[in-house]
Design a protein around this motif. Structure first.
Motif, PDB file in Angstrom:
ATOM      1  N   LEU A 459       0.804  -1.218   0.000  1.00 12.06           N
ATOM      2  CA  LEU A 459       0.000   0.000   0.000  1.00 12.06           C
ATOM      3  C   LEU A 459       0.843   1.277   0.000  1.00 12.06           C
ATOM      4  O   LEU A 459       0.492   2.255  -0.657  1.00 12.06           O
ATOM      5  CB  LEU A 459      -0.954   0.005   1.195  1.00 12.06           C
ATOM      6  N   VAL A 460       1.970   1.270   0.751  1.00 15.16           N
ATOM      7  CA  VAL A 460       2.731   2.519   0.818  1.00 15.16           C
ATOM      8  C   VAL A 460       3.286   2.907  -0.558  1.00 15.16           C
ATOM      9  O   VAL A 460       3.533   4.076  -0.824  1.00 15.16           O
ATOM     10  CB  VAL A 460       3.888   2.503   1.856  1.00 15.16           C
ATOM     11  N   GLY A 461       3.442   1.909  -1.438  1.00  9.87           N
ATOM     12  CA  GLY A 461       3.899   2.206  -2.792  1.00  9.87           C
ATOM     13  C   GLY A 461       2.817   2.911  -3.616  1.00  9.87           C
ATOM     14  O   GLY A 461       3.122   3.609  -4.585  1.00  9.87           O
ATOM     15  N   LYS A 462       1.555   2.711  -3.247  1.00 10.49           N
ATOM     16  CA  LYS A 462       0.474   3.216  -4.078  1.00 10.49           C
ATOM     17  C   LYS A 462      -0.274   4.382  -3.447  1.00 10.49           C
ATOM     18  O   LYS A 462      -0.866   5.187  -4.132  1.00 10.49           O
ATOM     19  CB  LYS A 462      -0.543   2.075  -4.328  1.00 10.49           C
ATOM     20  N   ASP A 463      -0.283   4.401  -2.129  1.00  8.81           N
ATOM     21  CA  ASP A 463      -1.144   5.344  -1.433  1.00  8.81           C
ATOM     22  C   ASP A 463      -0.294   6.386  -0.686  1.00  8.81           C
ATOM     23  O   ASP A 463       0.223   6.119   0.394  1.00  8.81           O
ATOM     24  CB  ASP A 463      -2.021   4.535  -0.451  1.00  8.81           C
ATOM     25  N   PRO A 464      -0.111   7.558  -1.289  1.00  4.53           N
ATOM     26  CA  PRO A 464       0.795   8.549  -0.688  1.00  4.53           C
ATOM     27  C   PRO A 464       0.352   9.019   0.696  1.00  4.53           C
ATOM     28  O   PRO A 464       1.191   9.355   1.524  1.00  4.53           O
ATOM     29  CB  PRO A 464       0.782   9.719  -1.680  1.00  4.53           C
ATOM     30  N   VAL A 465      -0.961   9.010   0.951  1.00  7.44           N
ATOM     31  CA  VAL A 465      -1.428   9.440   2.278  1.00  7.44           C
ATOM     32  C   VAL A 465      -0.944   8.446   3.337  1.00  7.44           C
ATOM     33  O   VAL A 465      -0.370   8.816   4.372  1.00  7.44           O
ATOM     34  CB  VAL A 465      -2.974   9.545   2.323  1.00  7.44           C
ATOM     35  N   LEU A 466      -1.146   7.172   3.036  1.00 10.36           N
ATOM     36  CA  LEU A 466      -0.700   6.147   3.981  1.00 10.36           C
ATOM     37  C   LEU A 466       0.825   6.192   4.127  1.00 10.36           C
ATOM     38  O   LEU A 466       1.372   6.088   5.229  1.00 10.36           O
ATOM     39  CB  LEU A 466      -1.136   4.757   3.518  1.00 10.36           C
ATOM     40  N   ALA A 467       1.503   6.396   2.999  1.00  6.98           N
ATOM     41  CA  ALA A 467       2.967   6.452   3.037  1.00  6.98           C
ATOM     42  C   ALA A 467       3.425   7.562   3.978  1.00  6.98           C
ATOM     43  O   ALA A 467       4.350   7.368   4.773  1.00  6.98           O
ATOM     44  CB  ALA A 467       3.519   6.677   1.631  1.00  6.98           C
ATOM     45  N   ASP A 468       2.756   8.720   3.915  1.00  8.82           N
ATOM     46  CA  ASP A 468       3.101   9.829   4.810  1.00  8.82           C
ATOM     47  C   ASP A 468       2.846   9.478   6.267  1.00  8.82           C
ATOM     48  O   ASP A 468       3.658   9.765   7.139  1.00  8.82           O
ATOM     49  CB  ASP A 468       2.262  11.074   4.460  1.00  8.82           C
ATOM     50  N   GLU A 469       1.690   8.867   6.482  1.00 13.11           N
ATOM     51  CA  GLU A 469       1.347   8.476   7.856  1.00 13.11           C
ATOM     52  C   GLU A 469       2.408   7.552   8.444  1.00 13.11           C
ATOM     53  O   GLU A 469       2.861   7.723   9.575  1.00 13.11           O
ATOM     54  CB  GLU A 469      -0.007   7.735   7.870  1.00 13.11           C
TER      55      GLU A 469
END
Ligand code: ADP
Ligand code: MG
Length: 479
Positions: A459-469
């Motif tokens: 998910l962190v590869g695809k979802d920048p919001v989650l990656a930031d979190e």
């Protein structure tokens, strides 16, 4: 006694088979491989083993299992008798008309073992005696040279208390379990306990590294002097085991568990050091872990700058006993204390280098020389040791759920994602294994943890919001 019939033999092989399956190959070969069938009579079976040690061990730890394996084959079986079959030994006992020493010493009701030479039983060969002997002590590691600071006050006080105990004193905390990262003074403290305890002449303290414990035990089994090993342990008041995290192998661990129980139950003190708390000793089984956690568990934190400075001074003072001319200016000590933050070993290394340079080149120790000599000992600040509890707390706060939600079996979306994130962080920020993480998340299976880790990685590869979190959480945890 009834003469053994053929079908008894067959029955005996089946019982052995059951026992082997029941206790596992390791334990079986350690304890039961040399157990022989003597006779079977109404409701009772008579078996023998070559040493008294094996006899008492099997009786106290495996009696029920042996009986139930027999009962599985012979439902009417009610009793298992075990004897020692060394004919020479028996003869000696009869001739002397003496009660075996081990039985005199056996500390049933917590009474103390009598010391003194063993008069019966197999003699210890030099090789084995060596294997059973203590691990060597470094004479410099005493309480006198141990510097007390905020991070080790409690551990020091507890260790001192143990060292000053007298034979027969009630044991305050058992075991005393000290944990800390590399080079933070565990070995120093444990050896100080050993040295001081033995020096008082009051008690016998045995220091063993976990490796020595394993080696000694394996040796003892191989050379059939497990009795001697047990005796060694029996004759001591305090058992000190260093680097418990290295204890490996199922049968040694079982052994360790029995030893621990036997010592603690008979009121003898056990002191242990490891690089992690009992709950993180993944390879040990739950009962041992909880027994270890049942005493006093103390963590020694990282060495603060003041403490580092004092350790350096103490080191220099020790060195000066032999090298009178070795002078280290205060400014150099302060520089070292400030820059070598990692651990006590590097502090020692730094002083050794200054000493080498000083004695070899004859040049005085200066700040400039120190900077040059210890450059490679200055490491970038180690990332903080992140704990799974901290991860759970920080993640729960971030997603506004409770920590018990994370550990619960609830599967609603607002808990599932935070839980996966927390598992992912546990895998990436700590050295804990998947099964251990699963255990710490409410007893989940390791495949669940693996699934969570992969999920978040994806998910962190695809979802920048989650990656930031996730990035933010990492930063909070590592600050
Ligand atoms: P550990 O066993 O925890 O890896 P050690 O006990 O071997 O660490 O310590 C590493 C070095 O640091 C040793 O030289 C030790 O004497 C020194 N040291 C660590 N803590 C202290 C302390 N509180 N006082 C004096 N020396 C210390
Ligand atoms: Mg050590």
């Amino acid at each position: 006694m009834q003469k053994m019939a053929n079908n008894d033999d067959e029955c005996w092989s089946r019982v052995k088979g059951r026992l082997r399956t029941n206790v596992g190959e390791d334990v079986y070969s350690s304890w039961f491989a040399r157990m022989d069938l003597e006779s079977v009579s109404d409701g009772a079976v008579h078996m023998s083993v070559p040493t008294r040690f094996l006899k008492s061990w099997i009786q106290s730890h495996y009696a029920d299992r042996v009986l139930s394996c027999w009962q599985a084959e012979v439902p009417t079986m009610q009793r298992v008798d075990l004897t020692v079959r060394t004919p020479m030994h028996k003869a000696a006992l009869c001739k002397d008309n003496k009660v075996p020493v081990e039985e005199l010493r056996a500390d049933r009701n917590g009474s103390r073992p009598l010391s003194g030479p063993r008069v019966n039983g197999p003699s210890i060969t030099t090789d084995t005696a060596d294997a059973l002997g203590p691990s060597p002590l470094d004479p410099r590691l005493t309480f006198d040279s141990f510097v007390i600071g905020r991070s080790n006050t409690l551990a020091h006080a507890a260790a001192k208390q143990v060292a000053e105990g007298r034979r027969g004193d009630p044991v305050m905390f058992n075991p005393l379990y000290v944990h800390a990262g590399v080079g933070l003074g565990k070995t120093h403290l444990l050896q100080a306990v050993t040295f001081a305890g033995n020096a008082s002449g009051q008690r016998k303290v045995l220091y063993l590294t976990a490796e020595k414990f394993m080696y000694g035990f394996v040796q003892a089994l191989k050379s059939q002097t497990a009795l001697a090993f047990k005796d060694t342990l029996r004759g001591i008041d305090v058992l000190v085991i260093d680097d418990l995290q290295f204890l490996q192998g199922k049968s040694t661990q079982a052994e360790f568990c029995h030893t621990l129980n036997a010592l603690i139950d008979s009121g003898r003190q056990v002191v242990i050091a490891a690089d992690r708390p009992p709950s993180d000793l993944e390879s040990l089984d739950d009962r041992v872990r909880s027994r270890l956690a049942g005493g006093l568990v103390v963590e020694m934190g990282s060495l603060g700058e003041e403490l580092r400075l004092e350790i350096l001074k103490s080191r220099v003072a020790t060195v000066r006993v032999h090298h009178h001319g070795f002078e280290v200016p205060q400014a150099v000590l302060e520089y070292l204390a400030k820059t070598i933050t990692h651990n006590g070993r590097d502090l020692e290394g730094a002083i050794n280098r200054l000493l080498a340079h000083n004695t070899l080149s004859g040049q005085p120790v200066t700040l400039e020389m120190a900077e040059r000599e210890v450059r490679d000992l200055i490491r970038p600040q180690e990332p903080r040791r992140v704990k799974i509890e901290d991860i759970q707390r920080v993640v729960a706060r971030q997603y506004n759920v409770s920590r018990s939600d994370l550990l619960s079996s609830r599967r609603t979306a607002n808990v599932v994602r935070p839980r996966q994130v927390a598992m992912y962080l546990s895998k990436t920020l700590t050295l804990r294994s998947l099964p251990e993480i699963g255990r710490r998340f409410g007893g989940r299976d390791h495949t669940t943890v693996l699934h969570a880790v992969r999920k978040i990685e994806g998910l962190v590869g695809k979802d920048p919001v989650l990656a930031d979190e996730v990035e933010l959480l990492k930063r909070q945890l590592q600050e």
